[in-house]
Motif scaffolding. Structure first.
Motif, PDB file in Angstrom:
ATOM      1  N   UNK A 117       0.838  -1.203   0.000  1.00 39.66           N
ATOM      2  CA  UNK A 117       0.000   0.000   0.000  1.00 39.66           C
ATOM      3  C   UNK A 117       0.870   1.249   0.000  1.00 39.66           C
ATOM      4  N   UNK A 118       1.961   1.212   0.716  1.00 36.20           N
ATOM      5  CA  UNK A 118       2.868   2.352   0.757  1.00 36.20           C
ATOM      6  C   UNK A 118       3.504   2.581  -0.608  1.00 36.20           C
ATOM      7  N   UNK A 119       3.907   1.520  -1.300  1.00 38.08           N
ATOM      8  CA  UNK A 119       4.521   1.702  -2.618  1.00 38.08           C
ATOM      9  C   UNK A 119       3.496   2.210  -3.622  1.00 38.08           C
ATOM     10  N   UNK A 120       2.236   1.808  -3.505  1.00 40.59           N
ATOM     11  CA  UNK A 120       1.202   2.314  -4.411  1.00 40.59           C
ATOM     12  C   UNK A 120       0.955   3.794  -4.145  1.00 40.59           C
ATOM     13  N   UNK A 121       0.986   4.190  -2.868  1.00 38.88           N
ATOM     14  CA  UNK A 121       0.787   5.599  -2.530  1.00 38.88           C
ATOM     15  C   UNK A 121       1.963   6.430  -3.012  1.00 38.88           C
ATOM     16  N   UNK A 122       3.158   5.915  -2.942  1.00 41.27           N
ATOM     17  CA  UNK A 122       4.329   6.647  -3.391  1.00 41.27           C
ATOM     18  C   UNK A 122       4.289   6.858  -4.902  1.00 41.27           C
ATOM     19  N   UNK A 123       3.863   5.862  -5.639  1.00 40.93           N
ATOM     20  CA  UNK A 123       3.826   5.971  -7.094  1.00 40.93           C
ATOM     21  C   UNK A 123       2.790   6.983  -7.554  1.00 40.93           C
ATOM     22  N   UNK A 124       1.686   7.120  -6.847  1.00 42.94           N
ATOM     23  CA  UNK A 124       0.613   8.008  -7.291  1.00 42.94           C
ATOM     24  C   UNK A 124       0.570   9.317  -6.536  1.00 42.94           C
ATOM     25  N   UNK A 125       1.234   9.416  -5.426  1.00 40.87           N
ATOM     26  CA  UNK A 125       1.203  10.638  -4.641  1.00 40.87           C
ATOM     27  C   UNK A 125       0.307  10.483  -3.431  1.00 40.87           C
ATOM     28  N   UNK A 126      -0.842   9.837  -3.558  1.00 42.40           N
ATOM     29  CA  UNK A 126      -1.715   9.570  -2.420  1.00 42.40           C
ATOM     30  C   UNK A 126      -2.624   8.403  -2.752  1.00 42.40           C
ATOM     31  N   UNK A 127      -3.232   7.832  -1.741  1.00 39.39           N
ATOM     32  CA  UNK A 127      -4.069   6.652  -1.941  1.00 39.39           C
ATOM     33  C   UNK A 127      -5.388   7.025  -2.629  1.00 39.39           C
ATOM     34  N   UNK A 128      -5.898   8.246  -2.370  1.00 36.83           N
ATOM     35  CA  UNK A 128      -7.172   8.651  -2.954  1.00 36.83           C
ATOM     36  C   UNK A 128      -7.079   8.863  -4.464  1.00 36.83           C
ATOM     37  N   UNK A 142       4.561   5.640 -13.132  1.00 37.50           N
ATOM     38  CA  UNK A 142       4.842   6.987 -13.606  1.00 37.50           C
ATOM     39  C   UNK A 142       6.160   7.436 -12.997  1.00 37.50           C
ATOM     40  N   UNK A 143       7.173   7.526 -13.821  1.00 39.74           N
ATOM     41  CA  UNK A 143       8.495   7.878 -13.315  1.00 39.74           C
ATOM     42  C   UNK A 143       9.069   9.108 -14.004  1.00 39.74           C
ATOM     43  N   UNK A 144       8.220   9.911 -14.638  1.00 37.94           N
ATOM     44  CA  UNK A 144       8.676  11.156 -15.233  1.00 37.94           C
ATOM     45  C   UNK A 144       8.940  11.084 -16.734  1.00 37.94           C
ATOM     46  N   UNK A 145       8.858   9.900 -17.330  1.00 40.52           N
ATOM     47  CA  UNK A 145       9.068   9.794 -18.776  1.00 40.52           C
ATOM     48  C   UNK A 145       7.830  10.327 -19.492  1.00 40.52           C
ATOM     49  N   UNK A 146       8.028  11.132 -20.522  1.00 40.92           N
ATOM     50  CA  UNK A 146       6.898  11.759 -21.213  1.00 40.92           C
ATOM     51  C   UNK A 146       6.962  11.626 -22.727  1.00 40.92           C
ATOM     52  N   UNK A 147       8.077  11.185 -23.305  1.00 41.47           N
ATOM     53  CA  UNK A 147       8.249  11.138 -24.763  1.00 41.47           C
ATOM     54  C   UNK A 147       8.376   9.711 -25.282  1.00 41.47           C
ATOM     55  N   UNK A 165       0.208  11.872 -16.001  1.00 41.54           N
ATOM     56  CA  UNK A 165      -0.067  13.210 -16.502  1.00 41.54           C
ATOM     57  C   UNK A 165       1.112  13.778 -17.294  1.00 41.54           C
ATOM     58  N   UNK A 166       0.833  14.756 -18.134  1.00 38.55           N
ATOM     59  CA  UNK A 166       1.835  15.521 -18.888  1.00 38.55           C
ATOM     60  C   UNK A 166       2.631  14.697 -19.886  1.00 38.55           C
ATOM     61  N   UNK A 167       2.068  13.626 -20.416  1.00 36.69           N
ATOM     62  CA  UNK A 167       2.782  12.888 -21.454  1.00 36.69           C
ATOM     63  C   UNK A 167       2.598  13.597 -22.784  1.00 36.69           C
ATOM     64  N   UNK A 168       3.586  13.476 -23.650  1.00 40.14           N
ATOM     65  CA  UNK A 168       3.557  14.143 -24.952  1.00 40.14           C
ATOM     66  C   UNK A 168       3.807  13.104 -26.039  1.00 40.14           C
ATOM     67  N   UNK A 169       2.947  12.062 -26.077  1.00 38.75           N
ATOM     68  CA  UNK A 169       3.188  10.960 -26.996  1.00 38.75           C
ATOM     69  C   UNK A 169       2.061  10.781 -28.012  1.00 38.75           C
ATOM     70  N   UNK A 170       1.018  11.598 -27.943  1.00 39.16           N
ATOM     71  CA  UNK A 170      -0.093  11.483 -28.891  1.00 39.16           C
ATOM     72  C   UNK A 170      -0.199  12.804 -29.670  1.00 39.16           C
ATOM     73  N   UNK A 171       0.619  12.918 -30.700  1.00 48.92           N
ATOM     74  CA  UNK A 171       0.697  14.156 -31.460  1.00 48.92           C
ATOM     75  C   UNK A 171      -0.584  14.529 -32.174  1.00 48.92           C
ATOM     76  N   UNK A 172      -1.322  13.544 -32.709  1.00 46.87           N
ATOM     77  CA  UNK A 172      -2.539  13.870 -33.459  1.00 46.87           C
ATOM     78  C   UNK A 172      -3.805  13.761 -32.616  1.00 46.87           C
ATOM     79  N   UNK A 173      -3.715  13.398 -31.337  1.00 47.00           N
ATOM     80  CA  UNK A 173      -4.851  13.387 -30.427  1.00 47.00           C
ATOM     81  C   UNK A 173      -5.854  12.269 -30.665  1.00 47.00           C
TER      82      UNK A 173
END
Length: 184
Positions: A117-128, A142-147, A165-173
């Motif tokens: 549970x702690x590792x899941x909270x760390x990866x997402x920021x919070x349990x909620x 999510x480890x900061x990779x965006x491209x 969040x903030x991924x930049x991998x879908x150029x045409x949407x």
């Protein structure tokens, strides 16, 4: 000035004791470092010759000398009784290791859910804020990779675009990431 006296108390474990100068009622502190090196441990009742150091807060005995005439005659029985008891450090280490093994064995099943549970909270920021897809797919996080150049497969890029969040991998949407590199 050299004085004669008798060891009245001795703490072998801590390496100090007290000596009473001959003809006086006071007791002086004496440390093991005041005795000659390599000799037997001091014992209560032993007659010694020493100097008194008055430069410290309280007077103490220094520069101890032992002579055959000043040492009490001890029979082999009393000499053996004055020797410290031998301890078995290996048994202490083994007992300590056994306690640790038992504690880990008993506590590990209870700690495993907390750790996950702690590792899941760390990866997402919070349990909620945890999304069900993140919890069901522990392969990626999510480890900061965006491209697209940072991905290794189409499945990884798809997971990142859906969950991070903030991924930049879908150029045409159109919802398909990295179309020219991985998902063509």
């Amino acid at each position: 000035m050299r004085t004669h006296g008798t060891v009245v108390r001795w703490n072998e474990a801590r390496g100090f004791g007290f000596v009473r100068p001959a003809g006086k009622d006071l007791e002086l502190f004496i440390h093991i470092s005041a005795f000659p090196r390599g000799g037997p441990a001091p014992c209560v009742g032993e007659l010694i010759s020493f100097e008194i150091d008055t430069s410290a807060e309280k007077p103490r005995g220094i520069n101890v000398q032992r002579t055959a005439a000043l040492q009490p005659k001890a029979t082999s029985r009393t000499a053996r009784s004055r020797q410290p008891k031998r301890s078995f450090p290996i048994l202490s280490w083994m007992a300590g290791a056994l306690v640790v093994v038992i504690a880990v064995t008993l506590l590990l099943p209870r700690l495993t859910p907390l750790l996950s549970a702690t590792s899941a909270m760390t990866a997402t920021g919070s349990k909620d804020n945890a999304r069900p897809s993140q919890q069901s797919t522990p392969r990626y996080r999510c480890d900061g990779r965006t491209h697209c150049s940072q991905m290794t497969s189409c499945a990884e890029a798809t997971w990142f675009i859906r969950n991070c969040p903030s991924t930049q991998m879908d150029g045409d949407g159109d919802g398909v990431p990295c179309e020219t590199q991985w998902c063509n």
